[in-house]
Design a protein around this motif. Structure first.
Motif, PDB file in Angstrom:
ATOM      1  N   PRO A  95     -12.121   1.798   4.293  1.00 37.92           N
ATOM      2  CA  PRO A  95     -10.383   0.369   3.971  1.00 37.92           C
ATOM      3  C   PRO A  95     -10.171  -0.359   5.056  1.00 37.92           C
ATOM      4  O   PRO A  95      -8.995  -0.900   4.851  1.00 37.92           O
ATOM      5  CB  PRO A  95      -9.603   1.286   3.288  1.00 37.92           C
ATOM      6  CG  PRO A  95     -10.132   2.876   4.422  1.00 37.92           C
ATOM      7  CD  PRO A  95     -11.207   2.403   4.131  1.00 37.92           C
ATOM      8  N   THR A 110      -9.016  -4.632  -2.179  1.00 35.38           N
ATOM      9  CA  THR A 110      -7.756  -4.050  -2.788  1.00 35.38           C
ATOM     10  C   THR A 110      -7.867  -4.211  -3.768  1.00 35.38           C
ATOM     11  O   THR A 110      -7.703  -4.657  -4.693  1.00 35.38           O
ATOM     12  CB  THR A 110      -6.880  -3.774  -1.428  1.00 35.38           C
ATOM     13  OG1 THR A 110      -5.802  -4.495  -1.648  1.00 35.38           O
ATOM     14  CG2 THR A 110      -7.123  -3.609  -0.339  1.00 35.38           C
ATOM     15  N   VAL A 113     -10.360   0.219  -1.807  1.00 36.91           N
ATOM     16  CA  VAL A 113     -11.432  -0.552  -1.826  1.00 36.91           C
ATOM     17  C   VAL A 113     -12.144  -1.222  -2.285  1.00 36.91           C
ATOM     18  O   VAL A 113     -13.409  -0.149  -3.698  1.00 36.91           O
ATOM     19  CB  VAL A 113     -11.784  -0.669  -0.511  1.00 36.91           C
ATOM     20  CG1 VAL A 113     -12.858  -2.332   0.199  1.00 36.91           C
ATOM     21  CG2 VAL A 113     -10.798  -0.829   0.599  1.00 36.91           C
TER      22      VAL A 113
END
Length: 457
Positions: A24, A303, A294
């Motif tokens: 992420p 995202t 993500v």
């Protein structure tokens, strides 16, 4: 001498295995010797259980994903640098960086002579990072924080592949996302101009207002997100109504000239901007709103917030189009925009239509403020609207002043140009390219893409 332009490109050094979950957060950048990319330089990121090393690809790009927020140490292996290429300051070999509010942090490794020869601190440019800071990389996901990036620049959209096609696809998706968000705010500008003839330079502060109210309700007051959204939209609509009731309607009644009204909007922009700074301070503040995991769609990493903001923007823009073309109020708005005197002679209450336009502009721009603060990394700053005001006016002018559909087209073009241009130039120059496109269009079609000639002059 050479230097490094490190930045938030969100480009991974190699394709992710099918079973591996995309990280992420990431640290990334570009290493160049002058203008030539340097391949095979090793960059290591350590901290919070992470000890990962990536090598720069043929384009000089590198990226290391990390699983969580926190402080990490980013180091460059100087033994992997080509002969003759050295760091300008040995202390830049290993530094600590914090990642949190944004999903991507750009890191600079400036090269040059330690005495400050060519390639001095002012010449270092990060892709989405700080400029001239002697190597401090910027937060690519915080594009609207004054000097720390660019409005709407680097988002959470990246690629899981290092090839040019994947990077281009990523930039196109990011540009469409950014352009749609610009369009929400730009339509308010063009509706106000069409019905009143006023270019509202305080329009960016309507966007900031929406972002601040959303920040206060979600983070300081801890309301559920859906309640915060409803309250923010209602407050933004009321703020738009207050603009007209308290300032612009009295100016219309006194028949104040457009130049004087223009100066009033500039003064209002300055006053509101520094009032916001007084209220929340001059820093950048994170929103306690989860941006979601993500997602990997083919070679593109996004995202969940990017997907959600894009879908919402499309739905709202379709609703606005139906409102303007299918409802009586919408048709009256278009009539006033075309010819206010003729609309009044036809029995249309021009003042009422203008009031509705201000409310709609506040609603749309406040909504854009919500999505924009969410889109750029769940951060808010006191001047976030002002930083993209130029792009809003570029989109409106490019599409055609007074044309709502032109504002949509122009904003999307500006969004695409600013994002795609980062593949070829330093992101700090992206707005110069967008404005160059605007100038070229106006040279050959002064009324804009969908504007009409009689609206010019």
């Amino acid at each position: 001498m050479g230097m490094v332009a490190g930045g938030a490109t969100a480009v991974a050094a190699a394709p992710l295995p099918a079973t591996e979950q995309p990280s992420p957060f990431s640290f990334n950048g570009i290493i160049r010797d002058g203008q030539e990319p340097v391949e095979g330089v090793a960059i290591t990121v350590t901290g919070n259980g992470v000890d990962e090393t990536a090598e720069t690809g043929a384009d000089g790009r590198w990226s290391v994903g990390v699983p969580e927020r926190g402080t990490y140490t980013v180091s460059i292996d100087t033994s992997t640098l080509p002969e003759g290429l050295t760091l300008r300051d040995p202390s830049f070999e290993s530094r600590e960086f914090e990642i949190g509010g944004s999903s991507s942090v750009g890191v600079l490794f400036p090269f040059g002579e330690s005495s400050g020869g060519s390639g001095g601190t002012g010449g270092n440019t990060g892709t989405g990072g700080n400029t001239g800071t002697g190597g401090e990389g910027g937060t690519g996901g915080e594009p609207a924080t004054g000097g720390e990036g660019s409005p709407g620049g680097e988002t959470s959209t990246g690629t899981s592949s290092n090839d040019f096609g994947s990077q281009l696809l990523s930039r196109i998706i990011s540009g469409l996302n950014f352009g749609l968000l610009l369009a929400l705010a730009a339509i308010g500008i063009t509706l106000i101009f069409g019905t009143t003839g006023v270019n509202n330079f305080a329009h960016g502060e309507l966007l900031t207002f929406g972002g601040i109210v959303f920040y206060v309700t979600t983070t300081l007051v801890n309301w559920p997100a859906w309640i915060a959204i409803v309250f923010t939209l209602a407050a933004s609509a009321a703020f738009g109504w207050l603009h007209d009731w308290g300032i612009f309607k009295p100016l219309r009644r006194r028949r104040v000239g457009l130049v004087q009204v223009l100066i009033v909007t500039i003064g209002l922009s300055i006053a509101l901007r520094y009032f916001y700074q007084f209220l929340i301070g001059g820093g950048t503040y994170g929103l306690s709103v989860d941006r979601g995991p993500v997602l990997q769609i083919g070679p593109v990493l996004m995202t969940t917030s990017n997907v959600v903001s894009t879908v919402i923007a499309i739905v709202v823009l379709i609703a606005v189009g139906l409102f303007l073309t299918r409802t009586r109020i919408g048709k009256a708005t278009r009539a006033v925009s075309d010819n206010a005197s003729l609309a009044a002679a036809s029995g249309i209450d021009v003042d009422r239509v203008i009031r509705i336009v201000w409310v709609l502009a506040g609603l749309l721009t406040g909504g854009a403020g919500i999505l924009y603060t969410y889109f750029i990394g769940a951060n808010i700053k006191w001047d976030v609207g002002f930083t993209i005001l130029l792009l809003l006016f570029a989109g409106v002018t490019l599409g055609g002043l007074g044309s709502a559909f032109g504002a949509l087209v122009g904003a999307v073009i500006i969004g695409l140009v600013t994002e795609i241009s980062t593949l070829f130039i330093a992101p700090d120059l992206r707005y110069a390219i967008a404005l160059l496109v605007l100038i070229l269009v106006l040279l050959f079609r002064p009324q804009g893409i969908l504007g009409r000639r009689e609206r010019i002059g």
